[in-house]
Design a protein around this motif. Structure first.
Motif, PDB file in Angstrom:
ATOM      1  N   GLU A 238      -4.767  70.784  43.364  1.00  0.00           N
ATOM      2  CA  GLU A 238      -4.019  71.947  42.902  1.00  0.00           C
ATOM      3  C   GLU A 238      -3.480  71.718  41.491  1.00  0.00           C
ATOM      4  O   GLU A 238      -3.400  72.663  40.682  1.00  0.00           O
ATOM      5  CB  GLU A 238      -2.868  72.245  43.861  1.00  0.00           C
ATOM      6  CG  GLU A 238      -2.059  73.475  43.514  1.00  0.00           C
ATOM      7  CD  GLU A 238      -2.824  74.783  43.667  1.00  0.00           C
ATOM      8  OE1 GLU A 238      -2.308  75.805  43.180  1.00  0.00           O
ATOM      9  OE2 GLU A 238      -3.937  74.788  44.247  1.00  0.00           O
ATOM     10  N   ARG A 348      -3.778  79.231  48.655  1.00  0.00           N
ATOM     11  CA  ARG A 348      -4.008  80.659  48.436  1.00  0.00           C
ATOM     12  C   ARG A 348      -4.555  81.325  49.692  1.00  0.00           C
ATOM     13  O   ARG A 348      -5.135  82.412  49.624  1.00  0.00           O
ATOM     14  CB  ARG A 348      -4.964  80.829  47.245  1.00  0.00           C
ATOM     15  CG  ARG A 348      -4.360  80.408  45.916  1.00  0.00           C
ATOM     16  CD  ARG A 348      -5.356  80.462  44.789  1.00  0.00           C
ATOM     17  NE  ARG A 348      -6.347  79.412  44.890  1.00  0.00           N
ATOM     18  CZ  ARG A 348      -6.158  78.171  44.473  1.00  0.00           C
ATOM     19  NH1 ARG A 348      -4.999  77.825  43.925  1.00  0.00           N
ATOM     20  NH2 ARG A 348      -7.104  77.271  44.593  1.00  0.00           N
ATOM     21  N   ARG A 386       6.098  80.097  45.017  1.00  0.00           N
ATOM     22  CA  ARG A 386       4.923  79.411  44.519  1.00  0.00           C
ATOM     23  C   ARG A 386       5.171  79.024  43.076  1.00  0.00           C
ATOM     24  O   ARG A 386       5.615  79.830  42.260  1.00  0.00           O
ATOM     25  CB  ARG A 386       3.691  80.319  44.627  1.00  0.00           C
ATOM     26  CG  ARG A 386       2.397  79.588  44.293  1.00  0.00           C
ATOM     27  CD  ARG A 386       1.211  80.405  44.762  1.00  0.00           C
ATOM     28  NE  ARG A 386      -0.042  79.846  44.303  1.00  0.00           N
ATOM     29  CZ  ARG A 386      -0.635  78.791  44.838  1.00  0.00           C
ATOM     30  NH1 ARG A 386      -0.081  78.180  45.872  1.00  0.00           N
ATOM     31  NH2 ARG A 386      -1.769  78.320  44.372  1.00  0.00           N
ATOM     32  N   GLN A 389       1.666  81.131  39.771  1.00  0.00           N
ATOM     33  CA  GLN A 389       0.582  81.960  40.255  1.00  0.00           C
ATOM     34  C   GLN A 389      -0.618  81.796  39.319  1.00  0.00           C
ATOM     35  O   GLN A 389      -0.491  81.713  38.109  1.00  0.00           O
ATOM     36  CB  GLN A 389       1.004  83.439  40.273  1.00  0.00           C
ATOM     37  CG  GLN A 389       2.101  83.729  41.290  1.00  0.00           C
ATOM     38  CD  GLN A 389       1.611  83.566  42.711  1.00  0.00           C
ATOM     39  OE1 GLN A 389       0.460  83.866  43.010  1.00  0.00           O
ATOM     40  NE2 GLN A 389       2.452  83.072  43.578  1.00  0.00           N
TER      41      GLN A 389
END
Length: 392
Positions: A238, A348, A386, A389
């Motif tokens: 990520e 996601r 989060r 984005q």
């Protein structure tokens, strides 16, 4: 006539092509049609390598040297630094791993297992370790646990190397003086190996007397240890994806963000070194083991937990409240919700997929639980929490 547009040329410096960070970068590049290149700096500055490759943007792993600092101040090529060390090298876009969150995850893992005495082996004044210790200590103490800081830097003086028999003897002596059962966090998988060796040589049982967790989750190290090592997965893939997404925004002309993009850990990977409950009640230990392994099963019930424990549901409820401070059903719901919130923040995946993956019978159950805990829908909570984005 359709004009041919040259695809963006993006250079990744100082990273192995098959490293999870690079794989995350490649995933984003495939979505956007970038042309990817990988290289090492060798004795050149990152800016000089970027000019040689005639690239549109650069992602650099590692800590910048003084040559990089000076060269990039003069360069106009968009750049993103990623790593676990760089704090404020100069005005540059940064995507960093959240070490405070790694400390919180480790502390919560021990707390969930019933540990009341925790220890953190601090190797020195270095920002990832300071953040990790801060997250570990604050989270544990907020839950009522006692935290012992084992300060190797004070004991070692000017030579704080942690890969030596001297370190192992020191750590063994420190842990031997701690109350049992003890939950011990080491800052990395490498020092986790050192801890396992030190405890073995001292006749200290892992995980029965001292449970050990580490950080990074490098599978060959953790799974090949003398006791398979539990570790926090720092979510390298990520990090690479977020670095590429940020670089894309810079190449479209957006300004350098003033603060880093922080990437949350993916979660705790539990192996034998900490797969234990620090409770004296055998029935509670058996039921908690079933929750840990089967909470994703929507058919797991309090009745099944009582059956695994070999006692009635009433007796199991009393024992849970005595030793863990909550009901069996409450602990099961907590595990499912925590996993769901983690997946919302770090992936996601759709809310429907997350609900099924966490043992909820329907997505409506998941939505109700998230609303009850946060006051928000899963989509609203994800948007608010989060870290960054992504967009194409």
């Amino acid at each position: 006539m359709v004009e041919n547009v040259r695809p963006r040329r993006v250079l990744v410096l100082n990273a192995m092509v098959d490293h999870p960070t690079s794989l995350g970068t490649i995933e984003y590049a495939n979505q956007t049609g970038w042309s990817m290149m990988f290289a090492a700096q060798e004795d050149m500055s990152a800016a000089a390598v970027a000019r040689r490759w005639e690239c549109d943007g650069v992602i650099v792993s590692g800590e910048p040297n003084e040559k990089d600092r000076r060269a990039w101040q003069r360069s106009h090529i968009p750049l993103v630094w990623l790593g676990d060390r760089t704090v404020h090298p100069f005005k540059a876009a940064r995507v960093l791993l959240d070490f405070r969150a790694s400390g919180r995850l480790a502390a919560q893992h021990f707390i969930d297992a019933g540990f009341r005495h925790l220890a953190y082996c601090w190797l020195g004044n270095w920002w990832p370790l300071n953040h990790q210790l801060e997250g570990f200590r604050q989270h544990a103490e907020a839950a009522g646990a006692t935290v012992h800081v084992l300060d190797w830097s004070a004991a070692a003086g000017k030579s704080p190397g942690s890969f030596s028999e001297t370190f192992r003897r020191w750590l063994r002596k420190q842990v031997s003086a701690m109350p049992r059962p003890l939950g011990l966090m080491m800052e990395s998988d490498w020092t986790g190996l050192e801890a396992l060796a030190a405890l073995r040589d001292g006749g200290i049982l892992v995980p029965d007397e001292v449970a050990v967790v580490s950080c990074y989750n490098i599978a060959p190290i953790c799974e090949g240890a003398i006791v398979p090592l539990s570790s926090v997965d720092m979510n390298y893939r990520e990090q690479g994806y977020q670095a590429a997404a940020l670089l894309g925004r810079l190449m479209r002309g957006e300004p350098i963000p003033p603060e880093p993009v922080w990437v949350a850990p993916k979660g705790m990977v539990v192996r034998q070194s900490s797969n234990v409950l620090a409770v004296p009640h055998a029935g509670v230990a058996k039921a908690m083991h079933l929750i840990r392994t089967d909470f994703r099963d929507s058919n797991l019930t309090v009745e099944r937990l009582a059956g695994a424990a070999g006692i009635s549901t009433v007796a199991l409820g009393k024992a849970f409240r005595k030793h863990l401070g909550q009901s069996p059903g409450g602990r099961l719901r907590q595990w499912r919700l925590r996993e769901g919130m983690t997946l919302l923040e770090t992936t996601r995946r759709s809310a429907k997929d997350i609900a099924a993956a966490c043992g909820y019978g329907t997505i409506s159950q998941f939505i109700r639980c998230v609303r009850a805990a946060t006051g928000q829908s899963p989509a609203a909570w994800r948007k608010a929490h989060r870290r960054e984005q992504t967009d194409a």
